[in-house]
Design an enzyme around this catalytic site. Structure first.
Site, PDB file in Angstrom:
ATOM      1  N   CYS A   1      -5.282  40.292 -10.863  1.00 20.46           N
ATOM      2  CA  CYS A   1      -6.715  40.627 -11.368  1.00 20.46           C
ATOM      3  C   CYS A   1      -6.783  41.560 -12.311  1.00 20.46           C
ATOM      4  CB  CYS A   1      -7.745  41.045 -10.368  1.00 20.46           C
ATOM      5  SG  CYS A   1      -7.580  40.221  -8.881  1.00 20.46           S
TER       6      CYS A   1
ATOM      7  N   ARG B   1     -11.482  38.301 -11.555  1.00 17.20           N
ATOM      8  CA  ARG B   1     -10.637  38.101 -10.173  1.00 17.20           C
ATOM      9  C   ARG B   1      -9.872  36.748 -10.095  1.00 17.20           C
ATOM     10  NH1 ARG B   1     -13.335  36.627  -4.078  1.00 17.20           N
ATOM     11  NH2 ARG B   1     -11.713  37.093  -2.753  1.00 17.20           N
TER      12      ARG B   1
ATOM     13  N   SER C   1      -8.275  35.161  -6.699  1.00 13.48           N
ATOM     14  CA  SER C   1      -8.519  35.254  -5.316  1.00 13.48           C
ATOM     15  C   SER C   1      -7.270  34.662  -4.576  1.00 13.48           C
ATOM     16  CB  SER C   1      -9.556  34.242  -4.942  1.00 13.48           C
ATOM     17  OG  SER C   1     -10.497  34.384  -5.756  1.00 13.48           O
TER      18      SER C   1
ATOM     19  N   ILE D   1      -6.136  37.099  -1.252  1.00 18.59           N
ATOM     20  CA  ILE D   1      -6.528  37.432   0.067  1.00 18.59           C
ATOM     21  C   ILE D   1      -8.119  37.264   0.012  1.00 18.59           C
ATOM     22  CG2 ILE D   1      -6.695  39.259   2.140  1.00 18.59           C
ATOM     23  CD1 ILE D   1      -3.736  38.097   1.148  1.00 18.59           C
TER      24      ILE D   1
ATOM     25  N   ASN E   1      -7.232  45.946  -8.777  1.00 16.67           N
ATOM     26  CA  ASN E   1      -6.095  45.090  -9.085  1.00 16.67           C
ATOM     27  C   ASN E   1      -4.842  45.291  -8.310  1.00 16.67           C
ATOM     28  OD1 ASN E   1      -4.337  43.262 -10.552  1.00 16.67           O
ATOM     29  ND2 ASN E   1      -4.080  44.774 -12.263  1.00 16.67           N
TER      30      ASN E   1
ATOM     31  N   GLU F   1      -2.326  44.289  -4.616  1.00 22.17           N
ATOM     32  CA  GLU F   1      -2.183  43.395  -3.417  1.00 22.17           C
ATOM     33  C   GLU F   1      -1.504  44.724  -2.394  1.00 22.17           C
ATOM     34  OE1 GLU F   1      -0.561  39.463  -1.352  1.00 22.17           O
ATOM     35  OE2 GLU F   1      -0.225  39.852  -3.389  1.00 22.17           O
TER      36      GLU F   1
ATOM     37  N   ASP G   1      -8.114  42.798   1.281  1.00 22.58           N
ATOM     38  CA  ASP G   1      -7.538  44.052   1.453  1.00 22.58           C
ATOM     39  C   ASP G   1      -8.243  45.190   0.789  1.00 22.58           C
ATOM     40  OD1 ASP G   1      -7.041  42.694  -0.688  1.00 22.58           O
ATOM     41  OD2 ASP G   1      -4.893  43.134  -0.973  1.00 22.58           O
TER      42      ASP G   1
ATOM     43  N   SER H   1       9.289  37.058  -7.570  1.00 20.32           N
ATOM     44  CA  SER H   1      10.368  37.135  -8.478  1.00 20.32           C
ATOM     45  C   SER H   1      11.138  38.191  -8.030  1.00 20.32           C
ATOM     46  CB  SER H   1       9.794  37.182  -9.845  1.00 20.32           C
ATOM     47  OG  SER H   1       9.218  38.546 -10.015  1.00 20.32           O
ATOM     48  N   GLY H   2      12.421  38.388  -8.693  1.00 21.63           N
ATOM     49  CA  GLY H   2      13.375  39.370  -8.479  1.00 21.63           C
ATOM     50  C   GLY H   2      13.419  40.313  -9.657  1.00 21.63           C
TER      51      GLY H   2
END
Length: 428
Positions: A2, A50, A52, A54, A76, A78, A101, A361-362
């Site tokens: 976000c 936003r 979306s 969660i 912004n 998670e 959340d 991603s790693g």
């Protein structure tokens, strides 16, 4: 992701920036195309764009104001442990109007203040306004995964997720010469600096409290650098796998389609291996280079995809595809940034978005798991001292061999030359 932005006017002069909030939110549209919102109250404006992930319902839209009307948040990021934290709050008779959340984080702040940051597992940039105290609380996650830039003046404190949004407030664009020097040395500009003298980045693990009379920055987290010798190598291995598995599992919580990038390197392969434990036929995505076979690693990505039975998609690109995306990618970068993979990741993200909304991603794991040639070179240099002398003696001859990343031979010549030059350097 976000996008957030906002302004706290310290006096009447700061209110001149209020009209800029709407255009600043508009600049964040790519970060959050699902909805936008602006909160207004006397000396404060908060804006949100936003994406979306969660609770995709309107009940979780931001800016989010709790039921008493005292506190408003823009967020912004998670929060991976929000369900556990919500259960704890409900045991203390705190009720909720959404399943997001965002609301959990806000209620944690209402109860615990800045101490709530120690309990959050996730990545975030947040701003919370207290209407009763007329204070603004702004914070960034421990490792700085989510960006947050700000401009502080006697008139106002202004912040945003991106430079483009911040510049909508009419900030002076004076170039910071020290930042240019850092960029030329590091290929990026580290926090708290930015390309502009008057714009700063909130540090990872830092928060700031703003009021009409005071502004206070505080570091709430620092990396623990103390190494324990009370654990065996086997125990450390088992603990690492357990922590990695838990970390990946928590990042799989989503109310929208989810997948993972897969380059075939150590980093993304580790993530995919762990994610596939929890998701059947995980969707994975790679890019290949038709015109540059030396750089094409899809063979290794396909091996990993087959090993873990993922639903794998490869986007095969030509040099023209890369060129056609070049200016869009550059336009999206807010300040000088010389990551050689930035263009490829931009294209991969753009193509992947046609299939899923969220992709793991790693990034960063190559440093942790020694996935680059330089890590192997360092190991060999320490374990084979005779090789070091041999390479140093060959330096005068290596300068006549073409060195580039365009072929296997020239790439090896370049690696060996850098190895020898590194060990021939007596500087501290």
């Amino acid at each position: 992701m976000c996008g957030i932005t906002g302004i706290y006017a310290k006096n009447n002069a700061g209110e001149q920036f209020f009209d800029c909030v709407e255009s600043a939110v508009g600049k964040l549209n790519k970060r959050g195309p699902d909805s936008t919102g602006i909160f207004s109250h006397q000396r404060v404006r908060l804006g949100h764009s936003r994406l979306s992930i969660i609770d995709t319902s309107s009940a979780a839209s931001q800016p989010f104001t709790e039921k008493t009307g005292r506190y408003t948040i823009v967020f912004n990021g998670e929060m991976f442990n929000f369900k556990e934290c919500r259960a704890d709050l409900e045991r203390h008779n705190i009720s909720f109007s959404s399943s997001s959340d965002t609301e959990v984080l806000l209620q944690m702040y209402i109860r615990d203040g800045a101490r709530c940051l120690d309990k959050i597992q996730g990545f975030f940039a947040i701003a919370i306004f207290d209407k009763e105290e007329e204070t603004l609380f702004v914070a960034r996650d421990r490792y700085g995964k989510k960006p947050l830039l700000y401009f502080d003046s006697p008139e106002a404190f202004v912040f945003a997720s991106e430079m483009k949004a911040l510049l909508e407030y009419g900030i002076n664009r004076e170039i910071d010469s020290e930042s240019i020097l850092s960029y030329l040395q590091l290929n990026y500009i580290p926090a708290p600096h930015s390309i502009f003298r008057n714009v700063k980045k909130l540090m990872p693990g830092q928060y700031v409290n703003i009021s009409t009379s005071n502004i206070e920055f505080k570091q709430y987290y620092k990396i623990n650098t103390i190494v324990s010798d009370q654990i065996s190598y086997k125990q450390a291995q088992d603990q690492l796998v357990s922590l990695m598995d838990e970390s990946v599992r928590k990042r799989l919580i989503s109310d929208v389609p989810l997948g993972a990038f897969l380059s075939g390197g150590i980093d993304s392969s580790v993530v995919v291996a762990l994610a596939s434990r929890h998701v059947d036929q995980l969707q994975t995505f790679s890019i290949g280079f038709k015109d540059e076979p030396f750089f094409d690693e899809t063979y290794y990505a396909n091996l990993v995809a087959k090993k873990f039975n993922t639903k794998h998609t490869v986007f095969s690109l030509t040099n023209k595809d890369m060129y056609d995306s070049l200016f869009d990618a550059i336009d999206y970068i807010d300040e000088p940034f010389a990551d050689s993979s930035a263009l490829a990741v931009y294209i991969l993200s753009k193509h992947t978005r046609q299939h899923v909304t969220v992709a793991l991603s790693g990034d960063g794991a190559d440093e942790m798991f020694a996935g680059y040639h330089k890590h192997m070179a360092h190991y060999r240099a320490l374990s084979r001292p005779f090789s070091n002398q041999l390479v140093k003696l060959s330096l005068p001859f290596l300068q006549y061999i073409p060195q580039s990343r365009n072929s296997k031979l020239s790439n090896i010549a370049g690696d060996v030359s850098r190895w020898g030059a590194g060990w021939n350097d007596d500087s501290p």
